[in-house]
Write a protein that holds these residues in place. Structure first.
Motif, short mmCIF file in Angstrom:
data_model
loop_
_atom_site.label_atom_id
_atom_site.label_comp_id
_atom_site.label_asym_id
_atom_site.label_seq_id
_atom_site.Cartn_x
_atom_site.Cartn_y
_atom_site.Cartn_z
N SER A 145 40.63 -51.15 -24.89
CA SER A 145 39.43 -51.60 -24.17
C SER A 145 38.53 -50.45 -23.70
CB SER A 145 39.85 -52.47 -22.99
OG SER A 145 38.73 -52.94 -22.33
N PRO A 146 39.06 -49.42 -22.99
CA PRO A 146 38.17 -48.32 -22.58
C PRO A 146 37.64 -47.52 -23.76
CG PRO A 146 40.46 -47.85 -21.97
CD PRO A 146 40.42 -49.25 -22.45
N VAL A 147 38.47 -47.38 -24.82
CA VAL A 147 38.03 -46.63 -26.01
C VAL A 147 36.86 -47.36 -26.66
CG1 VAL A 147 38.73 -45.70 -28.26
CG2 VAL A 147 40.37 -45.79 -26.39
N ARG A 148 36.99 -48.69 -26.77
CA ARG A 148 35.93 -49.49 -27.39
C ARG A 148 34.64 -49.40 -26.57
NH1 ARG A 148 38.17 -54.83 -28.07
NH2 ARG A 148 38.79 -54.33 -30.18
N SER A 149 34.78 -49.47 -25.24
CA SER A 149 33.59 -49.39 -24.37
C SER A 149 32.89 -48.06 -24.56
CB SER A 149 34.00 -49.55 -22.90
OG SER A 149 34.67 -50.75 -22.72
N LEU A 150 33.70 -46.99 -24.62
CA LEU A 150 33.15 -45.64 -24.76
C LEU A 150 32.41 -45.50 -26.10
CD1 LEU A 150 33.13 -42.73 -23.47
CD2 LEU A 150 35.07 -42.25 -24.94
N ALA A 186 33.42 -58.22 -28.85
CA ALA A 186 33.72 -58.01 -30.29
C ALA A 186 33.80 -59.36 -30.99
CB ALA A 186 35.03 -57.26 -30.46
N TYR A 187 33.38 -59.35 -32.25
CA TYR A 187 33.44 -60.55 -33.11
C TYR A 187 34.55 -60.40 -34.13
CZ TYR A 187 29.34 -63.44 -32.10
OH TYR A 187 28.46 -64.32 -31.53
N ASN A 188 35.21 -61.49 -34.47
CA ASN A 188 36.14 -61.54 -35.61
C ASN A 188 36.94 -60.26 -35.83
OD1 ASN A 188 34.98 -63.98 -36.00
ND2 ASN A 188 34.15 -63.57 -38.01
#
Lengths: 176, 278
Positions: free
Chosen positions: B49-54, B127-129
């Motif tokens: 989650s934090p990696v994706r946000s970054l 995020a999608y799919n």
């Protein structure tokens, strides 16, 4: 040596998963996105043969399954089979040939996606056959062909070069 | 001349890996491994989650800028300065349109007529799919916000889907269009029960258990039935009829429906804090 191999392989798997779950998921075309994790067993099979292809496919698949809503273990199963298959088919080929990574990426990606849908349906998820399979196969295979050289280089770094000993090369001598 | 023997080791390794994989899939499907896999998936989602946000924070503005520049294809290369200026202005317009769209979706979520007195948690779609083989979205709220597996998720017009995975700070929502989605629905003034089933991402929904020769005009609304034990509370709009016809030998009407929510452009949704027991 084994510890170093495990650490390097873990780093490569984590790098691919992070790229897949962030950048690649955003790159959707017609509701379909590429799948670069498929490249790991293919690259490992080119670098290290069928056994390593299967093992890397299993490990990378299990990690990928943590982020997927599809049955847990399915990516591991398909990754093992594709890694082994690519390793077997490319065993007698010149593994230093420039065309091998993209060719293997296309063939391996097509096989992976078809097996994934088919085995998913066989294991109780029939809706996995009712997807845009042509779009998925075309996009995943095309992107993976482009990224295949990078994947092979990264996997080559993770797996010791000694694993290619005895395999044919374009120079006609064994890799060491 | 003796033929060289191929080593059996790779085959043995493959056999072991296949057996282990099939065992994992089977145990997970039966629910025996569900607690373990659910825990692992929670840890994985919370770590990512934090990696994706970054990464999103870094790449999205760049992507928007590039998209803006690409749309302005008529500008020649020698006018780079002008192109950059137009790109910047275009980005501003896109951002404004984007902000207006977000505001519309958020305002609509403020006043959901079908939510009644149910508590809801507003969420952003992040995020999608995650898989090409399932129609899902990932939202930015999880168990820490009261979101648990099985809760209904709604958008500005009606039903979006159901929570199928919940980590501490994110959750995965199976959309009504997913091939595994089955919603108990009702249509018409009498509230005749039926089923609305998903057929895959981007495909229309299928209305099932509708008796042959039932008159279903285009636009007829199917809402959640809320019958005893149903997975959704009653009265949430699900889909509208696109077409209905009776096959030559079918005992059921063949009904094609369109979801009432624009699932391709979800930005904000709300999780209803509701379970079948409540």
């Amino acid at each position: 040596m084994r510890r170093q191999l495990a650490v390097r392989l873990s780093l490569v798997v984590v790098a691919f998963v992070v790229v897949q779950e962030t950048l690649v998921l955003e790159a959707r075309v017609g509701g379909v996105h590429p799948d670069v994790i498929v490249l790991l067993p293919i690259a490992a099979a080119i670098v290290g043969g069928p056994a390593r292809g299967a093992i890397v496919g299993f490990v990378a698949g299990l990690v990928a399954d943590l982020f997927l809503p599809t049955p847990f273990g399915l990516s591991a199963l398909v990754g093992s089979l594709v890694g082994y298959g690519v390793g077997l088919v490319t065993a007698a080929m010149d593994r230093t040939a420039w065309w091998l990574p993209p060719m293997a990426a296309v063939a391996g990606s097509v096989g992976y996606e078809l097996l994934y849908a088919g085995l998913g349906a066989l294991l109780g998820q029939p809706q996995m056959l009712h997807v845009n399979i042509v779009g998925i196969v075309v996009l995943v295979a095309s992107v993976n062909a482009l990224v295949s050289v990078v994947a092979v280089r990264m996997t080559n770094w993770a797996l010791p070069a000694a694993s290619t000993e005895g395999m044919p090369t374009s120079a006609g001598v064994s890799l060491r | 001349m003796a033929r060289p023997r191929r080593s059996r080791r790779p085959r043995t390794i493959l056999l072991i890996l296949v057996l282990v994989s099939v065992t994992i899939v089977t145990l997970d499907a039966r629910g025996s491994l569900r607690s373990v896999t659910s825990g692992l998936r929670t840890v994985a989602a919370d770590s990512m989650s934090p990696v994706r946000s970054l990464v999103n924070a870094v790449t999205r503005p760049v992507g928007s800028f590039l998209a803006g520049s690409v749309h302005y294809g008529a500008v020649s290369q020698q006018n780079q300065k002008l192109q950059a200026e137009v790109g910047r202005l275009r980005q501003q317009v896109l951002q404004q349109n984007d902000a207006e769209q977000r505001l519309r979706q958020l305002t609509a979520l403020e006043n959901l007529p079908f939510a009644g007195n149910l508590q809801e948690v507003a969420c952003q779609v992040i995020a999608y799919n995650t898989s090409d083989f399932a129609a899902t979205v990932t939202i930015d709220k999880g168990r820490a916000d009261g979101v648990t597996i099985g809760m209904p998720v709604v958008g500005s017009g009606g039903l979006v889907g159901m929570v199928v995975l919940a980590s501490h700070h994110t959750a995965t929502v199976r959309l009504v269009t997913d091939g595994q989605s089955v919603v108990g629905a009702a249509y018409g003034t009498a509230g005749t029960p039926a089923i609305v089933a998903g057929q895959g991402w981007g495909k229309p929904l299928s209305g099932q258990l509708v008796p042959a020769d039932t008159r279903l005009p285009r636009g007829t609304l199917f809402s959640t039935s809320g019958l005893q034990g149903a997975a959704f509370p009653p009265g949430i709009p699900v889909a509208r009829v696109i077409r209905a016809s009776t096959g030559t030998v079918a005992s059921q009407e063949i009904v094609t429906l369109a979801p009432v929510v624009d699932l391709a452009h979800l930005r904000y949704v709300a999780v209803l804090l509701w379970g079948p027991a409540s």
